[in-house]
Design a protein around this motif. Structure first.
Motif, PDB file in Angstrom:
ATOM      1  N   ALA A   1       0.822  -1.210   0.000  1.00 33.50           N
ATOM      2  CA  ALA A   1       0.000   0.000   0.000  1.00 33.50           C
ATOM      3  C   ALA A   1       0.857   1.261   0.000  1.00 33.50           C
ATOM      4  CB  ALA A   1      -0.929   0.004   1.214  1.00 33.50           C
ATOM      5  N   SER A   2       2.062   1.178   0.529  1.00 30.68           N
ATOM      6  CA  SER A   2       2.930   2.360   0.552  1.00 30.68           C
ATOM      7  C   SER A   2       3.292   2.800  -0.864  1.00 30.68           C
ATOM      8  CB  SER A   2       4.200   2.075   1.356  1.00 30.68           C
ATOM      9  OG  SER A   2       4.943   1.016   0.774  1.00 30.68           O
ATOM     10  N   PHE A   3       3.420   1.831  -1.789  1.00 29.49           N
ATOM     11  CA  PHE A   3       3.689   2.186  -3.186  1.00 29.49           C
ATOM     12  C   PHE A   3       2.471   2.841  -3.817  1.00 29.49           C
ATOM     13  CE2 PHE A   3       6.921  -1.073  -2.419  1.00 29.49           C
ATOM     14  CZ  PHE A   3       8.039  -0.480  -2.985  1.00 29.49           C
ATOM     15  N   TYR A   4       1.284   2.325  -3.506  1.00 25.62           N
ATOM     16  CA  TYR A   4       0.069   2.956  -4.028  1.00 25.62           C
ATOM     17  C   TYR A   4      -0.075   4.381  -3.479  1.00 25.62           C
ATOM     18  CZ  TYR A   4      -1.520  -1.526  -5.886  1.00 25.62           C
ATOM     19  OH  TYR A   4      -1.632  -2.697  -6.606  1.00 25.62           O
ATOM     20  N   ARG A   5       0.345   4.572  -2.238  1.00 26.37           N
ATOM     21  CA  ARG A   5       0.294   5.919  -1.668  1.00 26.37           C
ATOM     22  C   ARG A   5       1.238   6.851  -2.429  1.00 26.37           C
ATOM     23  NH1 ARG A   5       2.806   8.039   4.060  1.00 26.37           N
ATOM     24  NH2 ARG A   5       1.860  10.104   4.028  1.00 26.37           N
TER      25      ARG A   5
ATOM     26  N   ASN B   1      21.742  -1.988 -10.427  1.00 26.50           N
ATOM     27  CA  ASN B   1      20.574  -2.869 -10.464  1.00 26.50           C
ATOM     28  C   ASN B   1      19.322  -2.101 -10.026  1.00 26.50           C
ATOM     29  OD1 ASN B   1      22.059  -5.335 -11.119  1.00 26.50           O
ATOM     30  ND2 ASN B   1      22.866  -5.190  -9.026  1.00 26.50           N
ATOM     31  N   VAL B   2      18.229  -2.318 -10.716  1.00 20.90           N
ATOM     32  CA  VAL B   2      16.984  -1.630 -10.408  1.00 20.90           C
ATOM     33  C   VAL B   2      16.444  -2.101  -9.061  1.00 20.90           C
ATOM     34  CG1 VAL B   2      14.580  -1.297 -11.125  1.00 20.90           C
ATOM     35  CG2 VAL B   2      16.410  -1.282 -12.822  1.00 20.90           C
ATOM     36  N   LEU B   3      15.986  -1.146  -8.259  1.00 24.46           N
ATOM     37  CA  LEU B   3      15.409  -1.436  -6.947  1.00 24.46           C
ATOM     38  C   LEU B   3      13.882  -1.431  -7.032  1.00 24.46           C
ATOM     39  CD1 LEU B   3      17.702   0.901  -4.809  1.00 24.46           C
ATOM     40  CD2 LEU B   3      17.879  -1.593  -5.034  1.00 24.46           C
ATOM     41  N   PRO B   4      13.194  -2.060  -6.059  1.00 21.62           N
ATOM     42  CA  PRO B   4      11.722  -2.008  -6.047  1.00 21.62           C
ATOM     43  C   PRO B   4      11.229  -0.570  -6.120  1.00 21.62           C
ATOM     44  CG  PRO B   4      12.489  -3.633  -4.466  1.00 21.62           C
ATOM     45  CD  PRO B   4      13.724  -2.912  -4.966  1.00 21.62           C
ATOM     46  N   ASN B   5      10.216  -0.334  -6.940  1.00 21.21           N
ATOM     47  CA  ASN B   5       9.719   1.023  -7.141  1.00 21.21           C
ATOM     48  C   ASN B   5       8.270   0.982  -7.624  1.00 21.21           C
ATOM     49  OD1 ASN B   5       9.643   1.521 -10.299  1.00 21.21           O
ATOM     50  ND2 ASN B   5      11.487   0.304  -9.861  1.00 21.21           N
ATOM     51  N   PRO B   6       7.597   2.128  -7.711  1.00 18.98           N
ATOM     52  CA  PRO B   6       6.172   2.149  -8.029  1.00 18.98           C
ATOM     53  C   PRO B   6       5.777   1.611  -9.400  1.00 18.98           C
ATOM     54  CG  PRO B   6       6.790   4.194  -6.947  1.00 18.98           C
ATOM     55  CD  PRO B   6       8.065   3.457  -7.249  1.00 18.98           C
ATOM     56  N   TRP B   7       6.710   1.450 -10.337  1.00 19.90           N
ATOM     57  CA  TRP B   7       6.320   0.990 -11.664  1.00 19.90           C
ATOM     58  C   TRP B   7       5.778  -0.436 -11.661  1.00 19.90           C
ATOM     59  CZ3 TRP B   7       5.060   3.782 -15.597  1.00 19.90           C
ATOM     60  CH2 TRP B   7       5.605   5.047 -15.756  1.00 19.90           C
ATOM     61  N   ALA B   8       5.960  -1.175 -10.585  1.00 19.46           N
ATOM     62  CA  ALA B   8       5.380  -2.516 -10.493  1.00 19.46           C
ATOM     63  C   ALA B   8       3.882  -2.476 -10.209  1.00 19.46           C
ATOM     64  CB  ALA B   8       6.083  -3.318  -9.394  1.00 19.46           C
ATOM     65  N   PHE B   9       3.352  -1.292  -9.908  1.00 24.99           N
ATOM     66  CA  PHE B   9       1.954  -1.157  -9.498  1.00 24.99           C
ATOM     67  C   PHE B   9       1.209  -0.264 -10.482  1.00 24.99           C
ATOM     68  CE2 PHE B   9       4.720  -1.913  -5.956  1.00 24.99           C
ATOM     69  CZ  PHE B   9       4.113  -2.977  -5.308  1.00 24.99           C
ATOM     70  N   LEU B  10       0.036  -0.697 -10.880  1.00 22.34           N
ATOM     71  CA  LEU B  10      -0.692  -0.015 -11.943  1.00 22.34           C
ATOM     72  C   LEU B  10      -1.582   1.106 -11.400  1.00 22.34           C
ATOM     73  CD1 LEU B  10       0.252  -2.840 -13.083  1.00 22.34           C
ATOM     74  CD2 LEU B  10      -1.505  -2.517 -14.803  1.00 22.34           C
ATOM     75  N   PRO B  11      -2.048   2.031 -12.248  1.00 22.56           N
ATOM     76  CA  PRO B  11      -2.558   3.324 -11.773  1.00 22.56           C
ATOM     77  C   PRO B  11      -4.026   3.423 -11.388  1.00 22.56           C
ATOM     78  CG  PRO B  11      -2.351   3.361 -14.150  1.00 22.56           C
ATOM     79  CD  PRO B  11      -1.787   2.038 -13.702  1.00 22.56           C
TER      80      PRO B  11
END
Length: 409
Positions: A76-80, A98-108
């Motif tokens: 939920a923190s990424f959605y926020r 190397n790419v780190l976890p980020n909001p692009w894994a979550f759709l809009p």
């Protein structure tokens, strides 16, 4: 003075009417949804109180550890971040690039809905997120009920909805995740397909494609539907009235639209960030703690995960699971749910095997396959259905502790 027993007896006809009466297509799933929310909320509140009283670390850090923020843990923190700041134009990387976890894994779609509620109410993301998810969960229960009713009967519809809402991951229907929103859209899309409202399938499928991954399974369901109708038309002597051209065009058009939408997000991520593999690299960043940084090859993640952690036994286990899935889909009572439901569920299962690394998120990713709960395996008799319901309710507190508190789902 009215006794408790008399009150209980007097309430039974009302409950029976709500579940089986004239308007049960609305009331039955909403009554089931309401009961399940009471159970799930009680479990989450209990966990929140116990953690607070004992000074436990919360599932994910919050400056203000309220129940609303507790209901918005983990992803939920990424959605926020998306709701409040949008997507980054540059992918975050570590010292080695190397790419780190980020909001692009979550759709809009989900964060956009939450942002709209925030703008209207002035509330925080955490409260708005729970509101959107909970209302979408109610809608998902209604549409699941109507979908199973359309391909089965009221008995199957009621029990499939109950097993879905009270199941181990039922609490996710009210937390600030996109699950309930995409379930609402997918169940609605399948129901529209069964009712032959093809352009509605295209609309719902397109929105679903920007809510959660996996909507390509709906495009497959459209293809299966086309083949089934075509074969039926040929066997009927090619009666033009049995399969008019406008419906053929609508099915193909809807399928192409849904498929294109399902493939669009990686293109969007690449265009915005300037890196063609932005979405894939982002998704693979979550694999590091489990299997390191392997090269992605479709249809191998389950074997990779099982082999890394369990060795040869793990490979055998994956083969056994896949064989069990084939057996399940070949059952007559499962196929009786209709080619659309079976086609979608089979394609979605194949999608999970093809691209997903099986870990603690798997239980929630299986939720779109809920229409299969209407099969005899789960609801052939009342006794069997009640048994599965009790198992689900019993496992839900276990899932709340393990998934929501000790590990992210």
């Amino acid at each position: 003075m009215t006794s408790v027993a008399e009150t209980t007896r007097s309430s039974r006809p009302l409950l029976r009417t709500l579940l089986t009466g004239r308007h049960s297509g609305w009331t039955a799933p909403l009554v089931i949804w309401l009961g399940s929310r009471i159970v799930s909320t009680a479990l989450l509140v209990t966990m929140f109180v116990v953690a607070t009283e004992n000074g436990w670390d919360f599932a994910s850090y919050r400056r203000d550890p309220s129940f609303a923020t507790f209901s918005g843990s983990w992803d939920a923190s990424f959605y926020r971040t998306i709701a409040e700041h949008g997507y980054p134009r540059t992918l975050p990387t570590d010292g080695d690039g190397n790419v780190l976890p980020n909001p692009w894994a979550f759709l809009p779609v989900f964060p956009a809905l939450v942002r709209a509620v925030m703008a209207v109410t002035g509330g925080s993301f955490w409260v708005a997120g729970v509101v959107v998810a909970t209302l979408a969960g109610a809608g998902a229960c209604v549409l699941l009920y109507r979908l199973v009713l359309a391909v089965g009967c009221s008995h199957r519809a009621r029990w499939a909805t109950a097993l879905f809402a009270f199941g181990p991951t039922g609490f996710l229907l009210q937390v600030a995740y996109a699950e309930s929103t995409v379930l609402l859209l997918l169940f609605g899309g399948l129901l529209a397909l069964v009712r032959r409202r093809y352009w509605l399938v295209a609309v719902l499928g397109t929105v679903a494609a920007f809510t959660k991954p996996g909507v390509l399974a709906l495009a497959v369901a459209l293809a299966v539907h086309l083949v089934v109708r075509w074969v039926a038309w040929v066997r009927a002597g090619r009666d033009a009235g049995g399969f008019p051209w406008r419906e053929r065009v609508a099915i193909v058009g809807a399928g192409l639209v849904v498929a294109a939408a399902g493939l669009a997000w990686p293109v969007v991520a690449g265009a915005v960030t300037g890196r063609s593999d932005a979405y894939l690299a982002t998704e693979l960043s979550w694999w590091v703690g489990f299997v390191g940084r392997p090269h992605f090859t479709p249809m191998t993640p389950w074997f990779l995960m099982a082999g890394r952690w369990l060795g040869p036994i793990g490979i055998v286990l994956v083969v056994a699971v896949l064989a069990g899935a084939v057996w399940f889909f070949r059952r007559r009572d499962v196929r009786a749910l209709g080619p659309e439901v079976v086609g979608f569920a089979g394609a979605y299962a194949l999608y999970l095997v093809a691209v997903f690394l099986p870990q603690q998120s798997l239980p929630r990713l299986l939720m779109p396959m809920a229409p299969l709960l209407g099969s005899d395996v789960f609801v052939r008799t009342r006794r069997r259905a009640v048994t599965w319901l009790l198992v689900g309710v019993g496992l839900q507190p276990v899932a709340v502790v393990l998934l929501w508190f000790l590990g992210f789902p």
